[in-house]
Each structure stands twice: as C-alpha cells, then as structure tokens.
Scaffold this active site. Structure first.
Site, PDB file in Angstrom:
ATOM      1  N   GLY A  46       2.640  -1.156   4.297  1.00  0.00           N
ATOM      2  CA  GLY A  46       2.742   0.269   4.004  1.00  0.00           C
ATOM      3  C   GLY A  46       4.193   0.667   3.796  1.00  0.00           C
ATOM      4  N   GLY A  47       4.794   1.231   4.825  1.00  0.00           N
ATOM      5  CA  GLY A  47       6.151   1.777   4.742  1.00  0.00           C
ATOM      6  C   GLY A  47       7.167   0.881   4.047  1.00  0.00           C
ATOM      7  N   GLY A  62       2.046   2.232  10.748  1.00  0.00           N
ATOM      8  CA  GLY A  62       3.037   3.292  10.619  1.00  0.00           C
ATOM      9  C   GLY A  62       3.722   3.667  11.929  1.00  0.00           C
ATOM     10  N   ASN A  76       0.881  -1.168   0.000  1.00  0.00           N
ATOM     11  CA  ASN A  76       0.000   0.000   0.000  1.00  0.00           C
ATOM     12  C   ASN A  76       0.918   1.217   0.000  1.00  0.00           C
ATOM     13  OD1 ASN A  76      -1.778   2.068   0.506  1.00  0.00           O
ATOM     14  ND2 ASN A  76      -2.357   1.378   2.564  1.00  0.00           N
ATOM     15  N   TRP A  77       1.061   1.807  -1.167  1.00  0.00           N
ATOM     16  CA  TRP A  77       2.024   2.919  -1.305  1.00  0.00           C
ATOM     17  C   TRP A  77       1.492   4.204  -0.679  1.00  0.00           C
ATOM     18  CZ3 TRP A  77       4.629   2.720  -6.877  1.00  0.00           C
ATOM     19  CH2 TRP A  77       5.217   1.465  -7.052  1.00  0.00           C
ATOM     20  N   LYS A  78       0.234   4.217  -0.321  1.00  0.00           N
ATOM     21  CA  LYS A  78      -0.420   5.408   0.267  1.00  0.00           C
ATOM     22  C   LYS A  78      -0.177   6.639  -0.619  1.00  0.00           C
ATOM     23  CE  LYS A  78      -0.274   3.252   4.751  1.00  0.00           C
ATOM     24  NZ  LYS A  78      -0.268   3.396   6.208  1.00  0.00           N
ATOM     25  N   GLU A 115      -7.157   4.920   7.396  1.00  0.00           N
ATOM     26  CA  GLU A 115      -6.867   6.336   7.114  1.00  0.00           C
ATOM     27  C   GLU A 115      -8.021   6.990   6.365  1.00  0.00           C
ATOM     28  OE1 GLU A 115      -3.052   5.596   5.327  1.00  0.00           O
ATOM     29  OE2 GLU A 115      -2.258   5.051   7.286  1.00  0.00           O
ATOM     30  N   SER A 140       2.950  -2.187  10.368  1.00  0.00           N
ATOM     31  CA  SER A 140       4.378  -2.280  10.699  1.00  0.00           C
ATOM     32  C   SER A 140       5.007  -3.636  10.363  1.00  0.00           C
ATOM     33  CB  SER A 140       4.614  -1.918  12.168  1.00  0.00           C
ATOM     34  OG  SER A 140       4.255  -0.558  12.402  1.00  0.00           O
ATOM     35  N   GLU A 159      -5.935  -4.713  10.215  1.00  0.00           N
ATOM     36  CA  GLU A 159      -4.899  -3.732  10.506  1.00  0.00           C
ATOM     37  C   GLU A 159      -5.236  -2.983  11.790  1.00  0.00           C
ATOM     38  OE1 GLU A 159      -2.643  -2.651   6.621  1.00  0.00           O
ATOM     39  OE2 GLU A 159      -4.314  -1.273   6.856  1.00  0.00           O
ATOM     40  N   HIS A 197      -9.712   1.550   4.188  1.00  0.00           N
ATOM     41  CA  HIS A 197      -8.497   1.658   5.000  1.00  0.00           C
ATOM     42  C   HIS A 197      -8.764   2.597   6.180  1.00  0.00           C
ATOM     43  CE1 HIS A 197      -4.436   2.694   6.253  1.00  0.00           C
ATOM     44  NE2 HIS A 197      -4.041   1.586   5.647  1.00  0.00           N
TER      45      HIS A 197
HETATM   46  P1  PGA Z   1       2.511   0.229   7.658  1.00  0.00           P
HETATM   47  O1  PGA Z   1       1.088   0.481   6.977  1.00  0.00           O
HETATM   48  O2  PGA Z   1       3.052  -1.070   7.104  1.00  0.00           O
HETATM   49  O3  PGA Z   1       3.339   1.411   7.247  1.00  0.00           O
HETATM   50  O4  PGA Z   1       2.293   0.158   9.127  1.00  0.00           O
HETATM   51  C1  PGA Z   1       0.199  -0.577   6.729  1.00  0.00           C
HETATM   52  C2  PGA Z   1      -1.062  -0.057   6.108  1.00  0.00           C
HETATM   53  O5  PGA Z   1      -1.580   0.988   6.542  1.00  0.00           O
HETATM   54  O6  PGA Z   1      -1.609  -0.679   5.177  1.00  0.00           O
END
Ligand code: PGA
Length: 247
Positions: free
Chosen positions: A231-232, A171, A9-11, A95, A210, A165, A93
C-alpha cells in the site's frame, strides 16, 4: 517454482495527472525477477496504462462488480477492465469488506466472474487484531479461503493469487514478523492442499501490511511467501527497493 509477484495497491490515491507522474517515476521498476503490478484507481487505469505500455509491468484494478454490464450505477465491470488493458484485479480487500459491505459471498462471485474474463484475481484475506488475540486467526483465514474458492476448479484455482493481509498490519507501520507471516501463509497453503492437493504448490500467496524497503527481503525469503501487496510504500520510489528485495 512459483514466480514472485510484487503488486502496488494505490488505494484511493492519485488523481489522473498525479497517477501519470507516479507511473513515470516507477515505470523503470525491474520486472526481470518477479511480476510487477500497479493496482490503480479506476479513473487512473487508462492514463497509467499508456505510461507503462511496453514495460512488462502489469495493470491492475482494485475492485470490480460480478455482472457483465447493466443497471448498477457506479460500478465497474470486468468487461470494461479487460477493454482498458487490465490483467489483475484485487478482490475482497479488507477495506472493501469493512467499509463497503463486501462479503465472502460477493468475493466468491467476483472471483468467478474475473476468471471468466481471464482477469487474475488477487484475493485478500486476513484477521483482525481481536481475532489474533483470541487465537482464532487460523479459523478466520481458513474460512475466508474456503468460501472464496467455493465452486472453483483446480485449473482455475491455480490462476488465483492470495494476499494474506492481517488487518492490524495494514497502514499501521506494524508489520507481521517474518515468522508470523510465514505461519499464516503456510496455513493458507494447507487449506489449498486440502481443497486441491498438489496444485496448492503452484498458487502464489503474497503478504501485505506495512511492507517497506527494509522489511521486504526478510518476508519474501520465507518459504510460503511469494511476494507482496504493497500500500503506502507503492506510492513512492521505495517501491523499487521492495522489488529489488526479491532474490
Ligand atoms: P500498507 O497497505 O502497505 O499501506 O500497509 C497494504 C494493503 O492494504 O494492501
């Protein structure tokens, strides 16, 4: 036997030219043991699709609207995603729930619309830290799953991927332990079993929050965890280590 799936997930990261570079870096990811997907910003879909053409890596979006087309300024329709070569779409998601007023109701509408277009929804659920501390994490997640799947047939449910999640792990570098993640993913499967019986065994459930090259193997080895939403660590070479953690 459920095939594992590792999705990045490149956000809201990577301009089109940066996205091309990242896709080039990651395009030799091993797709032989699990499904691999890049969920990229809408503006990066076309250029990234060009780079990963023929690799076996799936192209994903991070959101879509629940109408086919029309006067919805700023939105992206499932029809556009399909025409651009997208096969997966992240829906709900945390967010988007937190910053963009996504609700369980809109999540349900989006899932139905995505399925209509044969897009594979990656539906996110997860509890906040306060909910975990108050001991209501299971209730929260059971409710999110039930509302997300409302009115969806067993045949369609099977196509959906769920990403568990925990919000406190996203994050933050604070990953859920293997057992914590497994416990909730198992509970999600219990809810799916109540809704769909044996079909629940075919539905893939990812863990996200994470995940990195070091902790992925332990998480992916748990009975009810069928891969990860990353994500990251999906923005760097480490993403390939995460894929390599799939046994
Ligand atoms: P993260 O994000 O791996 O940076 O914690 C995961 C996500 O929100 O899909």
């Amino acid at each position: 036997m459920r095939k594992k799936i590792v999705a990045g997930n490149w956000k809201m990261n990577k301009t089109p030219s940066e996205a091309i570079e990242l896709a080039k870096l990651l395009k030799d990811s091993d797709t032989s043991k699990c499904d691999v997907v890049f969920c990229v910003p809408a503006i990066d879909i076309i250029p990234v699709g060009e780079v990963i053409k023929g690799t076996g890596i799936g192209l994903g979006a991070q959101n879509m609207y629940f109408e086919d087309e029309g006067a919805y300024t700023g939105e992206i329709s499932p029809k556009m995603l399909v025409d651009a070569g997208v096969s997966y779409v992240i829906i709900g998601h945390s967010e988007r729930r937190q910053y963009f007023a996504e609700t369980d109701e809109s999540v349900n509408k989006k899932i139905k619309k995505a399925l209509e277009y044969k897009l594979i929804p990656i539906v996110c659920v997860g509890e906040a830290l306060e909910e975990r501390e108050k001991g209501i994490a299971f209730e929260k997640i059971r409710m999110q799953v039930k509302l997300a799947f409302e009115g969806i047939s067993a045949a369609d449910a099977e196509k959906i991927i769920i990403a568990y999640e925990p919000i406190w792990a996203i994050g933050t570098g604070k990953v859920a332990t293997d057992d914590q993640a497994q416990e909730v993913c198992k509970e999600i499967r219990n809810v799916l079993n109540e809704l769909y019986g044996g079909v629940s065994e075919n539905i893939r459930i990812q863990y996200g929050g994470s995940v990195n090259g070091k902790n992925a193997a332990g998480l992916f080895a748990m009975a009810d965890i069928d891969g990860g939403l990353i994500g990251g660590a999906s923005l760097k070479d480490e993403f390939k280590d995460i894929i390599a953690s799939v046994k």
